[in-house]
Scaffold this motif. Structure first.
Motif, PDB file in Angstrom:
ATOM      1  N   ALA A 254       0.399   5.235  -7.616  1.00 28.63           N
ATOM      2  CA  ALA A 254       1.808   5.610  -7.731  1.00 28.63           C
ATOM      3  C   ALA A 254       1.987   7.078  -7.349  1.00 28.63           C
ATOM      4  CB  ALA A 254       2.294   5.369  -9.158  1.00 28.63           C
ATOM      5  N   SER A 255       2.960   7.297  -6.496  1.00 29.16           N
ATOM      6  CA  SER A 255       3.342   8.642  -6.044  1.00 29.16           C
ATOM      7  C   SER A 255       2.274   9.317  -5.189  1.00 29.16           C
ATOM      8  CB  SER A 255       3.680   9.563  -7.240  1.00 29.16           C
ATOM      9  OG  SER A 255       4.723   8.973  -7.989  1.00 29.16           O
ATOM     10  N   ARG A 256       1.191   8.619  -4.877  1.00 28.91           N
ATOM     11  CA  ARG A 256       0.163   9.188  -4.002  1.00 28.91           C
ATOM     12  C   ARG A 256       0.428   8.749  -2.559  1.00 28.91           C
ATOM     13  NH1 ARG A 256      -1.987  13.379  -6.594  1.00 28.91           N
ATOM     14  NH2 ARG A 256      -2.831  12.792  -8.621  1.00 28.91           N
ATOM     15  N   ARG A 257      -0.001   9.581  -1.652  1.00 28.83           N
ATOM     16  CA  ARG A 257       0.139   9.273  -0.217  1.00 28.83           C
ATOM     17  C   ARG A 257      -1.238   8.841   0.292  1.00 28.83           C
ATOM     18  NH1 ARG A 257       2.962  14.595   1.905  1.00 28.83           N
ATOM     19  NH2 ARG A 257       2.953  13.488   3.919  1.00 28.83           N
ATOM     20  N   VAL A 258      -1.473   7.536   0.171  1.00 26.73           N
ATOM     21  CA  VAL A 258      -2.785   6.956   0.477  1.00 26.73           C
ATOM     22  C   VAL A 258      -2.602   5.847   1.515  1.00 26.73           C
ATOM     23  CG1 VAL A 258      -4.718   5.606  -0.458  1.00 26.73           C
ATOM     24  CG2 VAL A 258      -3.749   7.508  -1.788  1.00 26.73           C
ATOM     25  N   LEU A 259      -3.525   5.793   2.457  1.00 24.54           N
ATOM     26  CA  LEU A 259      -3.549   4.705   3.443  1.00 24.54           C
ATOM     27  C   LEU A 259      -4.604   3.696   3.014  1.00 24.54           C
ATOM     28  CD1 LEU A 259      -2.572   3.628   6.242  1.00 24.54           C
ATOM     29  CD2 LEU A 259      -4.567   4.800   7.208  1.00 24.54           C
ATOM     30  N   VAL A 260      -4.188   2.419   2.883  1.00 24.26           N
ATOM     31  CA  VAL A 260      -5.096   1.342   2.501  1.00 24.26           C
ATOM     32  C   VAL A 260      -5.361   0.482   3.737  1.00 24.26           C
ATOM     33  CG1 VAL A 260      -5.462  -0.640   0.982  1.00 24.26           C
ATOM     34  CG2 VAL A 260      -4.160   1.352   0.162  1.00 24.26           C
ATOM     35  N   VAL A 261      -6.618   0.330   4.082  1.00 23.14           N
ATOM     36  CA  VAL A 261      -7.003  -0.480   5.247  1.00 23.14           C
ATOM     37  C   VAL A 261      -7.737  -1.715   4.747  1.00 23.14           C
ATOM     38  CG1 VAL A 261      -8.246  -0.560   7.435  1.00 23.14           C
ATOM     39  CG2 VAL A 261      -7.179   1.582   6.673  1.00 23.14           C
ATOM     40  N   LEU A 262      -7.134  -2.884   4.963  1.00 20.62           N
ATOM     41  CA  LEU A 262      -7.703  -4.162   4.539  1.00 20.62           C
ATOM     42  C   LEU A 262      -8.208  -4.877   5.789  1.00 20.62           C
ATOM     43  CD1 LEU A 262      -4.823  -5.196   2.087  1.00 20.62           C
ATOM     44  CD2 LEU A 262      -6.951  -3.947   1.549  1.00 20.62           C
ATOM     45  N   ASP A 263      -9.503  -4.813   5.996  1.00 16.99           N
ATOM     46  CA  ASP A 263     -10.089  -5.309   7.243  1.00 16.99           C
ATOM     47  C   ASP A 263     -10.542  -6.756   7.103  1.00 16.99           C
ATOM     48  OD1 ASP A 263     -10.976  -5.036   9.900  1.00 16.99           O
ATOM     49  OD2 ASP A 263     -13.013  -4.603   9.227  1.00 16.99           O
TER      50      ASP A 263
ATOM     51  N   THR B   6       5.138   5.499  -0.890  1.00  8.67           N
ATOM     52  CA  THR B   6       4.467   6.677  -0.340  1.00  8.67           C
ATOM     53  C   THR B   6       3.144   6.312   0.332  1.00  8.67           C
ATOM     54  OG1 THR B   6       3.379   7.081  -2.458  1.00  8.67           O
ATOM     55  CG2 THR B   6       5.491   8.190  -2.062  1.00  8.67           C
ATOM     56  N   CYS B   7       2.657   5.105   0.034  1.00 11.89           N
ATOM     57  CA  CYS B   7       1.425   4.621   0.646  1.00 11.89           C
ATOM     58  C   CYS B   7       1.762   3.784   1.883  1.00 11.89           C
ATOM     59  CB  CYS B   7       0.627   3.772  -0.352  1.00 11.89           C
ATOM     60  SG  CYS B   7       0.058   4.691  -1.800  1.00 11.89           S
ATOM     61  N   ALA B   8       0.724   3.336   2.572  1.00 10.90           N
ATOM     62  CA  ALA B   8       0.885   2.405   3.691  1.00 10.90           C
ATOM     63  C   ALA B   8      -0.346   1.514   3.734  1.00 10.90           C
ATOM     64  CB  ALA B   8       1.056   3.146   5.010  1.00 10.90           C
ATOM     65  N   VAL B   9      -0.175   0.351   4.353  1.00  5.40           N
ATOM     66  CA  VAL B   9      -1.271  -0.619   4.425  1.00  5.40           C
ATOM     67  C   VAL B   9      -1.466  -1.050   5.879  1.00  5.40           C
ATOM     68  CG1 VAL B   9      -2.117  -2.874   3.661  1.00  5.40           C
ATOM     69  CG2 VAL B   9      -0.772  -1.449   2.099  1.00  5.40           C
ATOM     70  N   LEU B  10      -2.708  -1.008   6.336  1.00  5.15           N
ATOM     71  CA  LEU B  10      -3.089  -1.603   7.614  1.00  5.15           C
ATOM     72  C   LEU B  10      -3.949  -2.826   7.320  1.00  5.15           C
ATOM     73  CD1 LEU B  10      -4.228   1.432   9.847  1.00  5.15           C
ATOM     74  CD2 LEU B  10      -1.944   0.469   9.575  1.00  5.15           C
ATOM     75  N   VAL B  11      -3.578  -3.944   7.884  1.00  5.94           N
ATOM     76  CA  VAL B  11      -4.324  -5.189   7.689  1.00  5.94           C
ATOM     77  C   VAL B  11      -4.822  -5.664   9.050  1.00  5.94           C
ATOM     78  CG1 VAL B  11      -4.252  -7.547   6.788  1.00  5.94           C
ATOM     79  CG2 VAL B  11      -2.754  -5.792   5.805  1.00  5.94           C
ATOM     80  N   THR B  12      -6.078  -6.087   9.110  1.00  6.84           N
ATOM     81  CA  THR B  12      -6.550  -6.767  10.323  1.00  6.84           C
ATOM     82  C   THR B  12      -6.929  -8.186   9.952  1.00  6.84           C
ATOM     83  OG1 THR B  12      -8.927  -6.289  10.159  1.00  6.84           O
ATOM     84  CG2 THR B  12      -7.520  -4.573  11.115  1.00  6.84           C
ATOM     85  N   SER B  13      -6.621  -9.117  10.874  1.00  9.10           N
ATOM     86  CA  SER B  13      -6.913 -10.525  10.589  1.00  9.10           C
ATOM     87  C   SER B  13      -6.882 -11.325  11.882  1.00  9.10           C
ATOM     88  CB  SER B  13      -5.888 -11.109   9.611  1.00  9.10           C
ATOM     89  OG  SER B  13      -6.147 -12.489   9.380  1.00  9.10           O
ATOM     90  N   ARG B  14      -7.723 -12.377  11.939  1.00  6.78           N
ATOM     91  CA  ARG B  14      -7.631 -13.320  13.050  1.00  6.78           C
ATOM     92  C   ARG B  14      -6.343 -14.127  12.957  1.00  6.78           C
ATOM     93  NH1 ARG B  14     -12.960 -12.952  11.829  1.00  6.78           N
ATOM     94  NH2 ARG B  14     -14.499 -13.032  13.522  1.00  6.78           N
ATOM     95  N   ARG B  15      -5.922 -14.389  11.738  1.00  3.40           N
ATOM     96  CA  ARG B  15      -4.742 -15.230  11.531  1.00  3.40           C
ATOM     97  C   ARG B  15      -3.462 -14.407  11.583  1.00  3.40           C
ATOM     98  NH1 ARG B  15      -5.381 -20.385   9.776  1.00  3.40           N
ATOM     99  NH2 ARG B  15      -7.516 -21.046   9.320  1.00  3.40           N
ATOM    100  N   ARG B  16      -2.390 -15.055  11.975  1.00  2.00           N
ATOM    101  CA  ARG B  16      -1.085 -14.412  11.954  1.00  2.00           C
ATOM    102  C   ARG B  16      -0.568 -14.413  10.513  1.00  2.00           C
ATOM    103  NH1 ARG B  16      -1.732 -17.365  16.475  1.00  2.00           N
ATOM    104  NH2 ARG B  16      -1.232 -16.387  18.471  1.00  2.00           N
TER     105      ARG B  16
END
Length: 769
Positions: A140-149, A166-176
């Motif tokens: 909460a209230s942190r500026r963190v990037l979460v990468v879910l590979d 304030t955070c963001a998430v990057l997800v990679t996946s074979r599936r849509r």
């Protein structure tokens, strides 16, 4: 359950988590120095992850989707490094192993993330909801990037989403993504060729790529332009500095070894595809193997259903499952229909897996079902062509298919490969029957020489390997017709003679008659009418005894053609009218048009121009109705030549120019030569000798290329007339002498007409504009 918006009570003995250190302890994984391509995808990821386009309370979620090996994780890592200033409190990276047999569960992932965040009070025995709350409170209230590979699905992702915008998430996946509202989806495709070559240069050095540019292009194509595969071949070349790129290309040419070659150390294409296969159920995996074994360049649901022995709805469900697993890709055709394909490396893996896991009889039975379906559909689309070939197909047509006419154009490349695959598997009868049927479905009516040659070459090898002499004879006839259509008359004669020997060995009377007529057709085309007539007359007698009406009509047309060329006008008209009657009774519109044109040419030669125009116009209208663009050139040329004789030059010129352009497009060199020569005649009639010589010179080049001596003689006769108009009688006489020498070798009506022609152009009548 707590009311919406109310704070959950803390678990017993649980204290509120302390804020983590200013930056979580896990930095981004190391970036790669040779990141190449995907510039548009990277720009979209950065724009979406920065959250500039979102409301202040919405968590930026970027979903990077694509097939195995396409570079999703590499793109996510590059983006993470570029986003460090935007998210200064750090980054969390976790591999969810979604493509493996046992993906990481949300609870296991949260345990890992909470340990990385050093959250006090975290206990692996806590319920999932409590872990989610601890995780979201920590961010909460942190500026963190979460990468879910390598995510398996949205159910695995949803518990791992921070609650803070304030955070963001990057997800990679074979599936849509499915059911992830607000996510920005970045679909990552294979690299372009320039991007692929840039990556190869970055790995092996620009000098090696520059030294072998063609091999480099082939190499990245063999890798499907996948970054993973290119990195593998690059690593192999780094380890083998004495290898040329061409050497590795040669090794990868063997499809049976390609997946082995695309593996080094812990990098390998096969492992990624295998992981995708683990995502699908048993029916879809069976379909994957059968599609790979059948090995089409692309396919549709109609053929897939036959291959799988399933109904259309069940087939579509299975194909959609393969699409979701990135094992199959949809290919919209632009007309609302969809075809599908496997990328080359996926296809090779599917074929390999089929051979390793499925009984050969089951594989052959599936391929046989698909081939029989293709053959039946093609039989329902065959056209009547003015060629006599002994058909092998003649299966019962498939039930009416509303979009059969639309199906075929997009299926043609798959049909060609299907013949080659049938031949490869020893299914000789089906290979030959489908190759033969394709002449009447597409190849023969539009001079599609490449597919015709490929299918017949494969079918011939299959027939010979199995000792199927009748099928071999039929394919030899098809190759003879191919060579004839392609104006290679020596090759056509060779194939028809080979067919004749085989049919005689099999005592196949119809086959013998057809081969004889084919030989006669070749000889008549090059002006050897005294050789052609006996062959066609033998064919006529045999076909009469067999009661083969279509074969009879073809033989009669050829006999009429030769008699016209020899100046036997009465016999020519009799044969051509007999052919016309039979063609009309059969509803054979192309044959009817050619017979009418043939009679019209007799009238034209006799100077009976009104009758000639009437008959040639009829023939032209019929061919226009059939939509046959190749034969349209011949009826158009015949009519235009009548107009020249009628001094209607302005009407004749545009269609003749169109003929020259169209025949070139269809690789019809005889047609091109006729069009060029007739334009020369038009300019002679207009008293434009310089323009006439230009067109006639181009015609001579065509006849010389074809070694067509009779038409060379006819064109030289016109060249002499042009020189006579210019007052250069020396050149005129030289051209006419050569024409006379050539006519002496061919006992056509031309030799008798030459003296009159010479007198006419040495003393031309006044021009009538």
């Amino acid at each position: 359950m707590a009311a919406r918006g109310a704070r959950r009570p803390a678990p017993p003995g649980h204290r509120a988590p302390r804020r983590p250190a200013a930056r979580p302890p896990l930095p981004a994984p190391p970036d790669i120095t040779d990141f190449t391509g995907a510039s548009a995808g990277l720009a979209r990821v950065l724009a979406a992850a920065e959250g500039a386009q979102r409301p202040g309370t919405a968590l930026p979620i970027v979903f990077i989707s694509g097939r195995s090996g396409v570079g999703k994780s590499t793109l996510a890592v590059r983006a993470a490094h570029l986003l460090q200033e935007r998210y200064p409190d750090g980054q969390l990276h976790i591999a969810l192993r979604g493509a493996q047999a046992r993906p990481v569960t949300p609870a296991e992932a949260l345990d890992r993330l909470l340990r990385l965040l050093r959250v006090e009070g975290h206990d692996e025995s806590l319920p999932l909801d409590d872990k989610i709350e601890l995780y979201r409170l920590a961010l909460a209230s942190r500026r963190v990037l979460v990468v879910l590979d390598d995510a398996a699905d949205t159910a695995q992702i949803r518990p791992l989403l921070p609650g803070s915008a304030t955070c963001a998430v990057l997800v990679t996946s074979r599936r849509r993504p499915d059911g992830l509202p607000g996510a920005t989806v970045v679909e990552l495709a294979e690299m372009t060729e320039p991007e692929s070559l840039d990556l190869l240069r970055a790995i092996v050095g620009p000098e090696r790529v520059a030294a072998e540019p063609d091999a480099a292009r082939t190499l990245v194509a063999q890798c499907d332009r996948l970054p993973l595969a290119i990195r593998v071949v690059g690593a192999r070349l780094q380890r083998k500095p004495h290898w040329s790129l061409a050497r590795l290309v040669h090794r990868l040419d063997d499809e049976r070894r390609r997946l082995d070659e695309l593996s080094i150390g812990d990098l390998g294409v096969r492992a990624g595809i295998s992981a995708s296969c683990a995502e699908v159920g048993a029916p879809a995996l069976r379909a994957f193997c059968l599609l790979g074994y059948f090995d089409p360049p692309d396919f549709d649901l109609l053929i897939a259903a036959s291959l799988l022995d399933l109904g259309p709805e069940a087939t579509e469900e299975i194909v959609e499952e393969l699409i979701d697993a990135r094992l199959v890709e949809p290919l919209p055709t632009g007309d609302g229909r969809t075809r599908y394909r496997m990328h080359d490396l996926v296809r090779l893996y599917a074929k390999e897996r089929a051979a390793a896991t499925m009984p050969e009889p089951d594989l052959h039975a599936a391929v046989t079902r698909a081939l029989e379906k293709m053959l039946a559909l093609c039989e329902g689309l065959t056209q009547q062509l003015p060629i006599a070939l002994p058909r092998l197909g003649h299966t019962a047509p498939a039930p009416p298919c509303d979009d059969a006419a639309h199906w075929f154009p997009t299926a043609e490349s798959a049909l060609i490969v299907a013949v080659e695959r049938a031949a490869e598997l020893g299914l000789d009868t089906l290979a030959c029957a489908l190759a033969d049927t394709l002449i009447f479905t597409s190849f023969g009516g539009s001079n599609r020489f490449a597919g015709w040659s490929r299918t017949h070459t494969a079918a011939l090898a299959a027939a010979r390997a199995k000792g199927n002499r009748r099928a071999e004879a039929v394919v030899e006839c098809g190759l003879g017709q191919l060579a004839y259509n392609g104006d290679d008359f020596d090759e056509a004669e060779r194939h028809f003679r080979a067919a004749l020997r085989l049919f005689r060995a099999e005592a196949d009377e119809r086959g013998i008659a057809v081969a004889l007529n084919g030989l006669g057709t070749v000889h008549r085309e090059v002006g050897e009418h005294h050789t052609a007539l006996p062959l066609m007359q033998q064919a006529l007698a045999a076909l009469t005894a067999l009661g083969d009406e279509e074969g009879l009509a073809h033989a009669l047309y050829g006999i009429g053609f030769s008699n016209r060329e020899l100046g036997h006008d009465s016999q020519a008209v009799t044969s051509l009218r007999d052919a016309l009657t039979r063609y009309r009774a059969l509803g054979h519109r192309r044959g009817e048009a050619l017979a009418l044109r043939g009679i019209g040419l007799v009238h034209r030669a006799r100077g009976e121009l009104d009758d000639a125009e009437h008959l040639c116009s009829q023939a032209h209208r019929i061919i226009l109705d059939t939509g046959d663009e190749v034969l349209t050139n011949y009826t158009s040329q015949a009519l235009a030549k009548v107009w020249i004789r009628q001094n209607r030059l302005a009407e004749a010129e545009p269609p003749l120019r169109a003929v020259v352009a169209s025949t070139a497009r269809f690789h019809d060199r005889v047609g091109t030569g006729l069009g060029l020569r007739t334009l020369g005649e038009l300019n002679l009639a207009a008293r434009r000798p310089h323009e006439a010589l230009s067109w006639l010179g181009r015609a001579l080049e065509t006849w010389d290329e074809l070694r067509h001596l009779l038409w060379r003689g006819r064109t030289l006769r016109d060249v002499g007339a042009a020189h006579a108009l210019l007052g250069d009688h020396t050149r005129a006489e030289r051209a006419w002498r050569e024409a006379a020498d050539l006519f002496a070798r061919f006992p056509t009506r031309d030799a008798a007409e030459l003296p009159t022609w010479r007198t006419h152009w040495l003393n031309p009548p006044p021009h009538k504009p």
